[in-house]
Motif scaffolding. Structure first.
Motif, short mmCIF file in Angstrom:
data_model
loop_
_atom_site.label_atom_id
_atom_site.label_comp_id
_atom_site.label_asym_id
_atom_site.label_seq_id
_atom_site.Cartn_x
_atom_site.Cartn_y
_atom_site.Cartn_z
N UNK A 451 29.70 10.93 27.79
CA UNK A 451 28.76 9.49 27.20
C UNK A 451 27.37 10.43 26.52
N UNK A 452 27.00 10.64 28.33
CA UNK A 452 25.71 11.37 28.21
C UNK A 452 25.70 12.49 28.60
N UNK A 453 26.49 13.86 28.88
CA UNK A 453 26.94 15.02 28.82
C UNK A 453 26.10 15.75 29.59
N UNK A 454 25.70 14.92 30.74
CA UNK A 454 25.56 15.44 32.07
C UNK A 454 26.16 15.10 33.73
N UNK A 455 25.83 15.91 34.59
CA UNK A 455 26.55 15.95 35.96
C UNK A 455 26.83 15.07 35.82
N UNK A 456 28.32 14.25 37.17
CA UNK A 456 27.70 12.97 37.35
C UNK A 456 27.23 12.96 38.65
N UNK A 457 27.18 14.10 39.71
CA UNK A 457 27.09 14.01 41.02
C UNK A 457 25.71 15.48 40.69
N UNK A 458 24.82 15.09 41.79
CA UNK A 458 23.73 16.33 42.03
C UNK A 458 24.26 16.80 42.81
N UNK A 459 23.50 17.90 43.40
CA UNK A 459 24.04 19.21 44.23
C UNK A 459 25.06 18.61 45.80
N UNK A 460 24.74 17.50 46.42
CA UNK A 460 25.19 16.84 47.10
C UNK A 460 26.70 16.45 47.55
N UNK A 461 27.09 16.01 45.86
CA UNK A 461 28.21 16.00 45.81
C UNK A 461 28.18 14.13 45.69
N UNK A 462 29.36 13.75 45.72
CA UNK A 462 29.93 12.96 45.45
C UNK A 462 29.34 11.43 45.66
N UNK A 463 28.42 10.44 45.38
CA UNK A 463 27.59 9.34 45.20
C UNK A 463 26.40 10.01 45.34
N UNK A 464 25.50 11.24 44.83
CA UNK A 464 24.41 11.76 45.31
C UNK A 464 24.03 11.38 43.18
N UNK A 465 23.39 10.69 42.59
CA UNK A 465 23.52 10.68 41.14
C UNK A 465 21.36 11.18 40.31
N UNK A 466 21.43 12.33 41.41
CA UNK A 466 20.87 13.40 41.35
C UNK A 466 21.25 14.10 39.90
N UNK A 467 22.64 14.41 39.87
CA UNK A 467 22.58 15.13 39.36
C UNK A 467 22.54 14.55 37.53
N UNK A 468 22.31 13.47 37.17
CA UNK A 468 21.42 12.73 35.49
C UNK A 468 22.75 11.91 35.25
N UNK A 469 23.97 11.36 35.46
CA UNK A 469 24.94 10.44 34.86
C UNK A 469 24.98 9.54 36.83
N UNK A 470 23.86 8.16 36.09
CA UNK A 470 23.97 6.99 37.16
C UNK A 470 24.91 5.35 36.99
N UNK A 471 26.21 6.47 36.40
CA UNK A 471 26.77 4.85 35.96
C UNK A 471 27.66 4.51 37.17
N UNK A 472 27.25 2.95 36.82
CA UNK A 472 27.50 1.47 37.55
C UNK A 472 26.56 1.75 39.62
N UNK A 473 25.46 2.24 39.08
CA UNK A 473 24.82 1.83 39.76
C UNK A 473 23.78 0.79 39.51
N UNK A 474 24.19 -0.38 40.92
CA UNK A 474 23.77 -1.68 40.70
C UNK A 474 24.84 -2.55 39.20
N UNK A 475 25.74 -1.86 39.29
CA UNK A 475 26.46 -2.91 38.14
C UNK A 475 26.51 -2.18 36.98
N UNK A 476 26.02 -0.98 36.12
CA UNK A 476 25.35 -0.91 35.54
C UNK A 476 25.66 0.09 34.61
N UNK A 477 26.22 0.53 33.68
CA UNK A 477 27.48 1.50 33.00
C UNK A 477 25.99 2.48 32.28
N UNK A 478 26.37 3.79 32.94
CA UNK A 478 25.16 4.84 31.70
C UNK A 478 25.47 4.82 30.58
N UNK A 479 26.62 4.33 30.04
CA UNK A 479 25.23 4.48 28.80
C UNK A 479 26.87 3.13 27.91
N UNK A 480 25.86 2.54 26.84
CA UNK A 480 26.78 1.51 26.33
C UNK A 480 28.63 1.94 26.21
#
Length: 486
Positions: A451-480
């Motif tokens: 839905x965001x057309x972005x990488x889920x994780x940043x260069x540090x792998x799982x948990x690194x939200x710098x890739x663009x998709x911050x889904x489930x951070x603070x229990x908030x979806x990345x997109x409706x």
């Protein structure tokens, strides 16, 4: 004919003559040699017994004549030779008495005689020997009616049984050429047939038959086998066969009922006492278990251990010896019946893990504590190129190739409509077939949020939200519209 064929026939004629002389002289070796050569030529050859082998004197044959519409015999004495064939005998009666050859049926020695056979082959050797001629009715011959055929065949069968057993008292009659010979004779009583008459085809069946021998019609209700009736050999034989068939049917019926009873059971108990082929412990009837696929029996503890230590997703039968290893599989309901609920859940999880590790192109979800996994495939229609090579080649060809340009325009339209997207890492165009919004690039293996057309994780792998998709951070979806991309 070709010259080769003419030469073969000529040689065959010479060999046939030589073979006849060798046989006549008792020269066995020469006859065998000539026979082998004849068989090599593969030319049609007929072997007949020479007339010199038969007595030259004529004999007087007593013949009883009966037609298909009455039960009256006409006694006739004819002069014949023992070498005469049945076909020649038919021609003689056709010439002397006017009986058509196709209507004549000759019975000699309890057997229906065939055209190529001689009187001598039927045992006719001297004056006074007997034969019987049955004349078919012209109505039966013309209409081929089944009822008339059956009736006349029954009469022929009765004649064959009586020719040697009951003397007909045949006398000499002077024949008149081409005129049917019908002198008045007193009628004889009809033969009383013992049995029951079929209501469908009128065939008279033997008393003990439950159904018609000809058409399988039912025996009349209320019919009783006559008292003191003695069964013949044929009846005794088929009654024994019927009893054997009934016993076999009843046995199969019992086996089927037992099978149906076990169908409702998760596991089939072993009803016989035996030693377990794995641990050799003695099992009382009902203690062991029999596998459905192969019918091998074991104690339940050994089967349970086989399941728990299996390294395959499907559990094989543990039976093996020096000559044979069983490759049949245990059924799921058998496995579940041998395990507790907790053990069964562990088994299912182990089976899933085995399948994942052995599946080509499997990918396990990178979310912590998630047990989900999938199989990714590159099913593009292009041959000998991966997706990136194909798309690069397509951009180059689109400048001059009309078909390539149309394909390029179609991909761009899909990108604009959201039906496709470009990988944020390698720029390859991709589509999502179905499922959740987590996808994986087939080229660079980058995990992407659809839905965001972005990488889920940043260069540090799982948990690194710098890739663009911050889904489930603070229990908030990345997109409706997100369908659980994390």
């Amino acid at each position: 004919m070709t010259s080769e064929s003419v030469n073969k026939v000529k040689e065959a004629e010479q060999l046939a003559l030589a073979l006849g002389e060798a046989i006549c002289n008792g020269e066995k070796d020469e006859a065998a040699r000539l026979s082998r050569r004849l068989s090599e030529l593969a030319v049609p050859v007929t072997v007949n017994v020479d007339t010199r082998a038969y007595p030259s004197d004529s004999i007087k044959l007593k013949v009883g004549v009966e037609d298909g519409l009455s039960d009256i015999d006409i006694p006739v004495t004819v002069e014949v030779s023992t070498r005469m064939t049945i076909a020649q005998l038919k021609e003689k009666f056709s010439h002397d008495y006017g009986f058509d050859v196709t209507l004549q049926r000759w019975v000699i020695g309890k057997r229906l005689a065939r055209d190529g056979e001689t009187l001598s082959s039927h045992g006719v050797q001297q004056s006074g020997d007997q034969a019987f001629l049955f004349i078919l009715s012209t109505q039966a011959a013309a209409q081929q009616g089944r009822h008339l055929q059956l009736r006349e065949q029954r009469r022929l069968d009765g004649i064959a049984e009586q020719v040697h057993l009951i003397p007909r008292g045949l006398g000499a009659v002077t024949p008149r050429p081409k005129t049917p010979f019908k002198p008045p004779v007193p009628p004889k009583p009809k033969k009383v047939e013992v049995g029951w008459t079929c209501a469908i085809c009128t065939f008279v069946n033997k008393p003990t038959r439950p159904g018609c021998e000809i058409c399988s019609g039912e025996r009349p209700q209320g019919y009783r086998v006559p008292e003191n009736y003695e069964r013949d050999v044929e009846e005794v034989q088929w009654m024994l066969q019927e009893n054997e068939a009934t016993q076999l049917y009843e046995e199969r019926e019992r086996n089927f009922q037992e099978l149906m009873e076990t169908e409702d059971q998760s596991i089939i108990p072993c009803n016989e006492g035996m030693d377990c082929p794995i641990c050799f412990s003695a099992m009382q009837p009902g203690e062991g278990a029999t596998l459905r696929e192969c019918l091998h029996s074991f104690c339940r503890e050994c089967l349970k251990a086989t399941i728990e230590y299996s390294q395959d997703a499907e559990v094989s039968c543990p039976f093996r010896d020096n000559q044979y290893t069983c490759d049949k599989k245990m059924q799921d309901r058998e496995i579940q019946a041998l395990l507790t609920d907790e053990e069964h859940q562990r088994f299912l999880q182990q089976r899933l893990s085995i399948a994942e590790t052995r599946m080509k192109n499997s990918f396990h979800c990178q979310t912590a504590n998630c047990q989900g996994w999938c199989v990714y495939e590159d099913e593009a229609i292009h041959k000998d190129m991966d997706c990136k090579q194909y798309q690069d080649d397509l951009r180059i060809k689109a400048e001059n190739d009309h078909a390539a340009k149309r394909t390029k325009d179609m991909l761009e339209a899909m990108l604009q409509s959201g039906e496709a997207m470009k990988c944020p890492s390698c720029d390859v165009t991709m589509q999502k077939k179905s499922g959740c919004d987590w996808i994986c690039c087939v080229m660079c293996k980058t995990e992407i949020c659809w839905v965001t057309k972005q990488a889920r994780w940043g260069p540090k792998g799982a948990g690194d939200t710098s890739g663009g998709c911050k889904c489930r951070v603070n229990n908030v979806l990345c997109h409706p519209n997100c369908q659980n991309c994390h």
